[in-house]
Design a protein around this motif. Sequence first.
Motif, PDB file in Angstrom:
ATOM      1  N   MET A 152       6.411  12.173   9.977  1.00 51.43           N
ATOM      2  CA  MET A 152       6.320  10.597   9.735  1.00 51.43           C
ATOM      3  C   MET A 152       5.245   9.895  10.245  1.00 51.43           C
ATOM      4  SD  MET A 152      10.239   9.139  10.075  1.00 51.43           S
ATOM      5  CE  MET A 152      10.212   7.460   9.061  1.00 51.43           C
ATOM      6  N   GLU A 153       4.551   9.073   9.662  1.00 53.64           N
ATOM      7  CA  GLU A 153       3.346   8.301  10.456  1.00 53.64           C
ATOM      8  C   GLU A 153       3.774   7.299  11.103  1.00 53.64           C
ATOM      9  OE1 GLU A 153       0.436   7.320   7.921  1.00 53.64           O
ATOM     10  OE2 GLU A 153       0.170   9.196   6.645  1.00 53.64           O
ATOM     11  N   SER A 155       3.034   4.422  11.605  1.00 53.91           N
ATOM     12  CA  SER A 155       3.400   3.097  10.705  1.00 53.91           C
ATOM     13  C   SER A 155       4.650   3.241  10.079  1.00 53.91           C
ATOM     14  CB  SER A 155       2.482   2.624   9.683  1.00 53.91           C
ATOM     15  OG  SER A 155       2.292   3.707   8.951  1.00 53.91           O
ATOM     16  N   GLU A 156       5.194   4.284   9.599  1.00 50.72           N
ATOM     17  CA  GLU A 156       6.403   4.649   8.731  1.00 50.72           C
ATOM     18  C   GLU A 156       7.333   4.490   9.666  1.00 50.72           C
ATOM     19  OE1 GLU A 156       7.997   8.102   5.731  1.00 50.72           O
ATOM     20  OE2 GLU A 156       6.016   8.338   6.811  1.00 50.72           O
ATOM     21  N   ILE A 157       7.229   4.997  10.989  1.00 56.57           N
ATOM     22  CA  ILE A 157       8.444   5.191  11.720  1.00 56.57           C
ATOM     23  C   ILE A 157       8.915   3.644  12.315  1.00 56.57           C
ATOM     24  CG2 ILE A 157       9.007   5.679  14.341  1.00 56.57           C
ATOM     25  CD1 ILE A 157       7.129   8.288  13.945  1.00 56.57           C
ATOM     26  N   ALA A 159       8.016   0.792  10.590  1.00 54.27           N
ATOM     27  CA  ALA A 159       8.642   0.378   9.541  1.00 54.27           C
ATOM     28  C   ALA A 159      10.270   0.560   9.255  1.00 54.27           C
ATOM     29  CB  ALA A 159       7.890   0.761   8.179  1.00 54.27           C
ATOM     30  N   HIS A 160      10.565   1.713   9.700  1.00 49.25           N
ATOM     31  CA  HIS A 160      11.902   2.293   9.558  1.00 49.25           C
ATOM     32  C   HIS A 160      12.689   1.498  10.606  1.00 49.25           C
ATOM     33  CE1 HIS A 160      12.494   5.493   6.478  1.00 49.25           C
ATOM     34  NE2 HIS A 160      11.151   4.960   6.438  1.00 49.25           N
ATOM     35  N   THR A 163      13.101  -2.179  10.068  1.00 49.55           N
ATOM     36  CA  THR A 163      13.956  -2.417   8.853  1.00 49.55           C
ATOM     37  C   THR A 163      15.545  -2.350   9.374  1.00 49.55           C
ATOM     38  OG1 THR A 163      12.433  -1.400   7.432  1.00 49.55           O
ATOM     39  CG2 THR A 163      14.799  -1.564   6.571  1.00 49.55           C
ATOM     40  N   GLY A 203      14.343   3.039   5.336  1.00 54.29           N
ATOM     41  CA  GLY A 203      13.255   2.303   5.399  1.00 54.29           C
ATOM     42  C   GLY A 203      13.143   0.826   4.315  1.00 54.29           C
ATOM     43  N   ASP A 252      14.625   7.838  -4.773  1.00 58.64           N
ATOM     44  CA  ASP A 252      13.078   8.040  -4.846  1.00 58.64           C
ATOM     45  C   ASP A 252      12.684   7.579  -6.308  1.00 58.64           C
ATOM     46  OD1 ASP A 252      12.596   8.833  -2.106  1.00 58.64           O
ATOM     47  OD2 ASP A 252      11.673  10.641  -2.996  1.00 58.64           O
TER      48      ASP A 252
END
Length: 264
Positions: A152-153, A155-157, A159-160, A163, A203, A252
């Motif tokens: 995971m990037e 920024s993604e971490i 964001a999760h 959230t 996320g 997805d």
Amino acid sequence: MSIYTSGGILAYCIAVAAFLGAAFGSFLNCAAWRVAHKEPWWKGRSRCPVCGHTLEVPDLVPVFSWLFLRGKCRHCGTKISPRYVLTEVFFALVTVACLMRFDLTVVCLRNWVLLCCLFCLSLVDLESYIIPDETLILAAVTWFVTIPFVGMEVSEIIAHIITGVGLGGGILLLSLAMDRILKRDSLGGGDIKLFALVGLYLGPVASLFAVLLAAALGLVFVALGKGKANQGMIPFGPSIAAATAIMLLWGDGMVTWYLGLLGI
Ligand SMILES: [Zn+2]
């Protein structure tokens, strides 16, 4: 890319996943029953609830024991509830679906731990209207511990995590407002914590879908009349868990479609 280059490997992986899933389904069902009945889930061997005989290997092979013994106890002949075989078959299917969706990866393992926790907490909630903290903590810890291995990037971490905190906090505020309007408890504390976990795993976008789907499933649940027996209390955990599992395994496509509508 899939690891299943030949049909033989694919069949082998499905068989192993199905057996593992059935065995864990059996264990989680048993653990859930013990937690719901205020017994320590890790203690003691399984027994026949009628004659008290300790179950041995021939009684404990998932699905097959039930089939070969024709759904009866080997010692006293009492009928065994189909709940056992149904939970085993169901979780075998869930495990195979998880493997097919994520292949043999750490992401697969991480999501499978979540599915185990969701399954167990649903069974406990159905029976005792409680979502055990242990299941939520295990799933949350698994999410954090596996971060270095799932690609995971940053920024993604972030964001999760946002959230998770936002969804849990948002639902908490909403439930406090509902409590004041309805003058009774609307959502249980376990449900709110579970929503925080959903945000962490799914996320921002998929979580939104999961909340809507959980609400829809919750309404179906109410319509089916479950929970009427207990002063209008309705276990919401199974609806949240089912919505989360659906979004995890098949979400997805829905998310892509939705973002497409927004032109993103
Ligand atoms: Zn028996």
